[in-house]
Design an enzyme around this catalytic site. Structure first.
Site, PDB file in Angstrom:
ATOM      1  N   TYR A 118       0.839  -1.192   0.000  1.00 55.95           N
ATOM      2  CA  TYR A 118       0.000   0.000   0.000  1.00 55.95           C
ATOM      3  C   TYR A 118       0.876   1.245   0.000  1.00 55.95           C
ATOM      4  O   TYR A 118       1.773   1.384   0.831  1.00 55.95           O
ATOM      5  CB  TYR A 118      -0.893   0.003   1.246  1.00 55.95           C
ATOM      6  CG  TYR A 118      -1.779   1.217   1.367  1.00 55.95           C
ATOM      7  CD1 TYR A 118      -2.889   1.356   0.533  1.00 55.95           C
ATOM      8  CD2 TYR A 118      -1.514   2.212   2.296  1.00 55.95           C
ATOM      9  CE1 TYR A 118      -3.720   2.479   0.639  1.00 55.95           C
ATOM     10  CE2 TYR A 118      -2.337   3.321   2.410  1.00 55.95           C
ATOM     11  CZ  TYR A 118      -3.429   3.444   1.579  1.00 55.95           C
ATOM     12  OH  TYR A 118      -4.239   4.552   1.673  1.00 55.95           O
ATOM     13  N   ASP A 178       9.246   3.391  -0.421  1.00 62.92           N
ATOM     14  CA  ASP A 178       8.204   3.925   0.452  1.00 62.92           C
ATOM     15  C   ASP A 178       8.602   3.632   1.895  1.00 62.92           C
ATOM     16  O   ASP A 178       8.474   2.509   2.367  1.00 62.92           O
ATOM     17  CB  ASP A 178       6.864   3.280   0.110  1.00 62.92           C
ATOM     18  CG  ASP A 178       5.713   3.862   0.919  1.00 62.92           C
ATOM     19  OD1 ASP A 178       5.970   4.461   1.982  1.00 62.92           O
ATOM     20  OD2 ASP A 178       4.559   3.713   0.497  1.00 62.92           O
ATOM     21  N   LYS A 206       4.332  10.128   8.563  1.00 63.64           N
ATOM     22  CA  LYS A 206       4.120   9.705   9.941  1.00 63.64           C
ATOM     23  C   LYS A 206       5.107  10.316  10.922  1.00 63.64           C
ATOM     24  O   LYS A 206       4.876  11.384  11.480  1.00 63.64           O
ATOM     25  CB  LYS A 206       4.117   8.170  10.035  1.00 63.64           C
ATOM     26  CG  LYS A 206       2.990   7.523   9.220  1.00 63.64           C
ATOM     27  CD  LYS A 206       2.950   6.030   9.415  1.00 63.64           C
ATOM     28  CE  LYS A 206       1.920   5.358   8.527  1.00 63.64           C
ATOM     29  NZ  LYS A 206       0.540   5.657   8.866  1.00 63.64           N
TER      30      LYS A 206
END
Length: 365
Positions: A118, A178, A206
């Site tokens: 994802y 990522d 994050k």
């Protein structure tokens, strides 16, 4: 919550260290930690004070601030593959922008991603979720989570990332890592530091905002110079690098310069892994881990999980029963078999042992 057999979500009222309190009076040991960014736990005093002090000066300006440069400097210092960085407002936006930049730099349209991974909800990355067809061929970029975290924690085979590096070099594609989850969590320099492979572009999120909404992407000065206003690849955002997020991020990232932080995270995570591994298959990289529940009542069902097909074979209904069992005992684990547990410095041996004891009660049934 439907994935774990519940109709309603938890409504969190506040967080305190390793715990969350809900609107109905519940108190839970939290292993979700906002899906990763809260290395110092909920309501970390230094982070909160940084945000409060900054808010007194203004919450957004639509103009550049010094904190953007200071946060960028922390990122560049941690990642040798990053010479310049652009701040955005989310991990999804960072991945989307990195792909746009890769397409502009290579003059190619196609992207390559891997099953079970994802990278945010941009259309090109969710072809299997109703966003239309994906196109493959000689790619502009190969998008990779260095350590998979959204089909459970699945570390790469030892040869995998190096082989991708070689293939991208041979084909002229850009290799995009990522590191929204892994960046600053499994090491200060993310998976690239831990695994020893450099990306052309790195996507972050994050933790770099200390729990506030933010994202970032960066790479070599040559590639990043293609971005507007210097280059011809447009990217902008009014709230990108906003004062509150950058203040929180600086507070967190500067403390992560201390190697003792990662030594303690490793110790805590190893203790958790050791306890849970007596019960089922646990896979861990640094301060993130997943307990995989198999269909056999006494066994995890597989020796290890190395890909999306194996992850998909886990017993999700039984994991749902495990989740509900843990919640009833004051333990909040990820509400999906395919997410990770995140260890923070706020978790102590007491919380770890309580979690292992509660899990043992489930697997003893």
């Amino acid at each position: 919550m439907k994935a774990v057999g519940l109709d309603e979500p938890l409504f969190v009222r506040r967080g305190e260290g390793a715990y969350v309190k809900t609107a109905d009076g519940g108190r839970y040991v939290d292993w979700v930690m906002s899906f990763g960014p809260l290395i110092f736990g909920h309501a970390d005093r230094e982070t909160v004070e940084a945000v409060q002090q900054t808010a007194d000066e203004g919450t957004t300006f639509g103009a550049t601030t010094e904190r953007e440069v200071e946060l960028a400097a922390e990122i560049v210092d941690a990642f040798p593959s990053i010479e310049q960085v652009r701040l955005v407002s989310s991990g999804t936006e960072a991945a989307m922008s990195a792909i746009r930049l890769a397409r502009g730099a290579t003059r190619r349209d196609r992207i390559l991603k891997f099953a079970g991974c994802y990278h945010g909800h941009a259309d090109a990355l969710l072809a299997e979720a109703g966003s239309g067809p994906a196109t493959l061929g000689v790619p502009a970029t190969a998008g990779v989570p260095t350590v998979a975290g959204n089909m459970g924690v699945i570390p790469p085979e030892p040869w995998f990332l190096e082989a991708l590096r070689q293939l991208c070099d041979a084909s002229g594609a850009l290799l995009v890592f990522d590191e929204v989850i892994t960046g600053f969590r499994i090491a200060r320099g993310g998976a690239q530091e831990r695994l020893g492979v450099r990306a052309d572009l790195t996507v972050l999120g994050k933790i770099v905002g200390g729990g506030m909404p933010i994202g970032a992407f960066g790479g070599s000065a040559e590639v990043m110079s293609r971005l507007a206003p210097v280059g011809d690849v447009y990217q902008a955002g009014t709230l990108s690098g906003n004062p509150l997020a950058t203040a929180a991020g600086i507070s967190v990232l500067r403390r992560l310069r201390d190697p003792a932080v990662y030594e303690e995270l490793e110790r805590k995570a190893a203790r958790l892994e050791a306890g849970l591994s007596e019960l089922a298959l646990v896979q861990r990289v640094g301060a993130m881990a997943t307990l995989f529940v198999g269909s056999d009542p006494d066994e995890s069902g597989v020796a290890s999980v190395t890909n999306f097909s194996q992850a998909s074979a886990c017993d999700t209904e039984r994991y749902g029963a495990y989740f509900r069992h843990m919640l009833e005992r004051g333990i909040y684990v990820p509400p999906s078999q395919f997410e990770a547990m995140f260890v923070s410095l706020a978790h102590g041996d007491e919380e770890i042992d309580k979690t292992v004891e509660a899990a043992a009660g489930f697997f003893a049934k």
